[in-house]
Design a protein around this motif. Sequence first.
Motif, PDB file in Angstrom:
ATOM      1  N   ILE A  83      -3.737   6.027   2.609  1.00  0.00           N
ATOM      2  CA  ILE A  83      -1.974   5.862   2.265  1.00  0.00           C
ATOM      3  C   ILE A  83      -1.821   4.520   2.102  1.00  0.00           C
ATOM      4  O   ILE A  83      -1.329   4.389   3.670  1.00  0.00           O
ATOM      5  CB  ILE A  83      -0.964   7.023   2.309  1.00  0.00           C
ATOM      6  N   GLU A  84      -1.508   3.825   2.146  1.00  0.00           N
ATOM      7  CA  GLU A  84      -1.427   1.985   2.538  1.00  0.00           C
ATOM      8  C   GLU A  84       0.511   1.375   1.664  1.00  0.00           C
ATOM      9  O   GLU A  84       0.644   2.698   0.728  1.00  0.00           O
ATOM     10  CB  GLU A  84      -2.041   1.112   1.980  1.00  0.00           C
ATOM     11  N   ARG A  85       1.645   1.141   2.417  1.00  0.00           N
ATOM     12  CA  ARG A  85       3.002   0.755   1.898  1.00  0.00           C
ATOM     13  C   ARG A  85       2.293  -0.923   1.850  1.00  0.00           C
ATOM     14  O   ARG A  85       2.146  -1.496   2.985  1.00  0.00           O
ATOM     15  CB  ARG A  85       3.354   1.022   3.054  1.00  0.00           C
ATOM     16  N   PHE A  90       3.176   1.975  -2.904  1.00  0.00           N
ATOM     17  CA  PHE A  90       2.256   2.778  -2.153  1.00  0.00           C
ATOM     18  C   PHE A  90       1.273   2.464  -2.748  1.00  0.00           C
ATOM     19  O   PHE A  90       0.868   2.486  -4.185  1.00  0.00           O
ATOM     20  CB  PHE A  90       2.870   3.972  -1.559  1.00  0.00           C
ATOM     21  N   GLU A 100      -1.420   3.438  -8.073  1.00  0.00           N
ATOM     22  CA  GLU A 100       0.224   2.705  -6.968  1.00  0.00           C
ATOM     23  C   GLU A 100       1.074   3.657  -7.290  1.00  0.00           C
ATOM     24  O   GLU A 100       1.154   3.794  -8.791  1.00  0.00           O
ATOM     25  CB  GLU A 100      -0.326   1.117  -7.909  1.00  0.00           C
ATOM     26  N   LEU A 268       8.909   7.275   0.930  1.00  0.00           N
ATOM     27  CA  LEU A 268       8.008   8.949   1.467  1.00  0.00           C
ATOM     28  C   LEU A 268       9.099   9.523   1.259  1.00  0.00           C
ATOM     29  O   LEU A 268       9.424   9.404   2.764  1.00  0.00           O
ATOM     30  CB  LEU A 268       7.015   8.114   2.593  1.00  0.00           C
TER      31      LEU A 268
END
Length: 306
Positions: A83-85, A90, A100, A268
């Motif tokens: 999981i990337e911010r 996200f 996304e 989140l």
Amino acid sequence: MYDLAIIGAGPAGLSAAIYGARARLSTVVIEKMYPGGQAAITDVIENYPGFTEGISGSELAEAMKKQAEKFGAEFLNGEVQKIERQGEKFVLHLKKETVEAKAVILAMGALARKLGVKGEKEFTGRGVSYCATCDGAFYMDRKVMVVGGGDTAIEDALFLTHFASRVIVVHRRNELRATKILQERAFNNEKIEFIWDSVVEEIKGADAVQEVVVKNVKTGEIKSVPVDGVFIAIGWDPNTAVVRDLVKLNEKGYIITDENMGTGVPGLFAAGDVREKSLRQVVTAVADGAIAAVSAEKYLEEHHMR
Ligand code: NAP
């Protein structure tokens, strides 16, 4: 890009999907297995309000999924690996694709804990099981062991009496953790016997399980118990590896949230068994899911993101 992505389709994720989709957020639920999570492998759930005769976990989960779909939630089969911010959004990396979303609810639940003894891994699927409702029917008129003293272990033991000729519960203390009504049923069931103050040392067999070596932790006495199957029900570990570097976890690996299910990372949220809480039940999971979805909606409103 979705307004809301929910990871996990257990009761928490499904409830979040109902609330999210009904609030007209474009909502996707990502699940690597089947809807319902742990609840789906529960034979009868008899403490979820509204079902006087109880309801099977899979039936309840299917109904929740249908309800979420009715409001427009989408379901995607796959496992989130990262999981990337990125700025305000996200990016969820699955094996073959990315998803996304503007807000994310973590509802990955927990995984059955392993005993970590010799023979456990070797005989998994050949006599060692973590799911009595899935595998119990294979043990018609056979002798089985259940390890653990909580609600799951005792429910499993009771369930297994429908098939097995004898169910031996091995518990590391001399008192059960399970709720009193389950204890009463187990103590009154002639097919169930208990080996108290004892732990499993080793699981042995040839093609399949044949015996379990059990040690009394008080006396040190070691004995071999002949059984055809071993059902391990010693609790759960949270599925939080994927968010280890993203959110705050407690010492057992559960996600720490505030009362609005916020994780401290804007946008989140976490819900259900994956978060630190005192009561892990379907009824608390669905409550968490509802709160998390409403919090996600508020977050998107406040940040003019919808
Ligand atoms: P649990 O409540 O954590 O109980 C785990 C049991 O396994 C305990 O008796 C524990 O012993 C024992 N144990 C833990 N690690 C062990 C090890 N390494 N070796 C031997 N024994 C070990 O887990 P659960 O029964 O799966 O229940 C999880 C949650 O789901 C609970 O909140 C439970 O109430 C809920 N649940 C509810 C229902 C229901 O309401 N119908 C049904 C199933 C589950 P100690 O007692 O000594 O710690």
